[in-house]
Write an enzyme that holds these catalytic residues in place. Structure first.
Site, PDB file in Angstrom:
ATOM      1  N   ASP A  15      -5.140  53.033  -5.446  1.00  0.00           N
ATOM      2  CA  ASP A  15      -5.969  52.198  -6.319  1.00  0.00           C
ATOM      3  C   ASP A  15      -7.200  53.015  -6.714  1.00  0.00           C
ATOM      4  OD1 ASP A  15      -7.664  52.093  -4.128  1.00  0.00           O
ATOM      5  OD2 ASP A  15      -7.669  49.907  -3.961  1.00  0.00           O
ATOM      6  N   CYS A  72      -5.936  53.954  -0.525  1.00  0.00           N
ATOM      7  CA  CYS A  72      -6.915  53.025  -1.098  1.00  0.00           C
ATOM      8  C   CYS A  72      -8.235  53.294  -0.375  1.00  0.00           C
ATOM      9  CB  CYS A  72      -6.451  51.572  -0.987  1.00  0.00           C
ATOM     10  SG  CYS A  72      -6.251  50.931   0.686  1.00  0.00           S
ATOM     11  N   THR A  74      -9.459  51.979   2.415  1.00  0.00           N
ATOM     12  CA  THR A  74      -9.246  52.071   3.864  1.00  0.00           C
ATOM     13  C   THR A  74      -7.811  52.398   4.265  1.00  0.00           C
ATOM     14  OG1 THR A  74      -8.690  49.730   3.966  1.00  0.00           O
ATOM     15  CG2 THR A  74     -11.021  50.310   4.295  1.00  0.00           C
ATOM     16  N   HIS A 105       7.904  57.490  16.712  1.00  0.00           N
ATOM     17  CA  HIS A 105       8.169  56.262  17.473  1.00  0.00           C
ATOM     18  C   HIS A 105       8.515  55.069  16.594  1.00  0.00           C
ATOM     19  CE1 HIS A 105       6.137  57.376  21.560  1.00  0.00           C
ATOM     20  NE2 HIS A 105       6.702  58.430  20.997  1.00  0.00           N
ATOM     21  N   HIS A 140      13.174  54.020  20.997  1.00  0.00           N
ATOM     22  CA  HIS A 140      12.328  53.706  19.840  1.00  0.00           C
ATOM     23  C   HIS A 140      13.143  53.011  18.749  1.00  0.00           C
ATOM     24  CE1 HIS A 140       9.220  55.939  21.804  1.00  0.00           C
ATOM     25  NE2 HIS A 140       9.971  57.025  21.846  1.00  0.00           N
TER      26      HIS A 140
END
Ligand code: RB5
Length: 153
Positions: A15, A72, A74, A105, A140
């Site tokens: 963004d 973005c 964060t 994992h 996993h």
């Protein structure tokens, strides 16, 4: 066994709050031979990150991309939106240990980064760790398979 690094088809989007880091990382990826599909945004005009998360998650889910990159402010909103597609598995990272671990994992197929959180050098290192790590399978795979039980209640 080949010592050549793997080349991936990578769907990438951001963004307005991630565009500077995203431009840098797309150049970094292409310089290493990866095939990057740039799904926008392409300028600093305010836009809605779920649109871009959906574009990358859709490409990964459809198989037109092997992996995805979302940036973005964060990384968090991108991951929340991308994870609405169950086959995608997107993780936010800001350290190289986690960047490798989400592949090893969690079999993550999308890495999410925050331009307001990390600098370009650390972002490159996280991408490198993500792209060179491999899913370890075994226990996993059993745990990742259990995600659908969470969705189904
Ligand atoms: C945009 O201001 C910001 O909210 C967005 O880039 C992202 O950080 C959301 O998770």
């Amino acid at each position: 066994m080949s010592s050549q690094p793997a080349i991936f088809r990578i769907a990438a989007a951001c963004d307005h709050a991630g565009i500077d880091l995203q431009k840098h990382l797309i150049g970094w990826l292409r310089a290493r031979g990866h095939q990057v599909e740039d799904l926008g945004t392409h300028d600093h005009a305010s836009c809605h990150y779920p649109d871009y998360a959906a574009a990358v998650a859709g490409a990964v889910a459809a198989g037109s991309a092997d992996l995805g990159l979302l940036v973005c402010g964060t990384g968090q909103g991108m991951a929340m939106a991308a994870n609405r597609l169950p086959s995608v598995r997107a993780g936010v990272v800001s350290d190289t240990f986690s960047a490798a671990a989400i592949r090893e994992h969690n079999d993550a197929r999308v890495i999410c980064l925050g331009q307001r959180v990390i600098g370009s050098g650390l972002a490159e290192a996280c991408l490198e760790a993500f792209l060179t790590a491999r899913f370890q399978g075994g226990r996993h795979a059993q745990r990742v398979g259990m995600f659908s039980e969470v969705q189904n209640g």
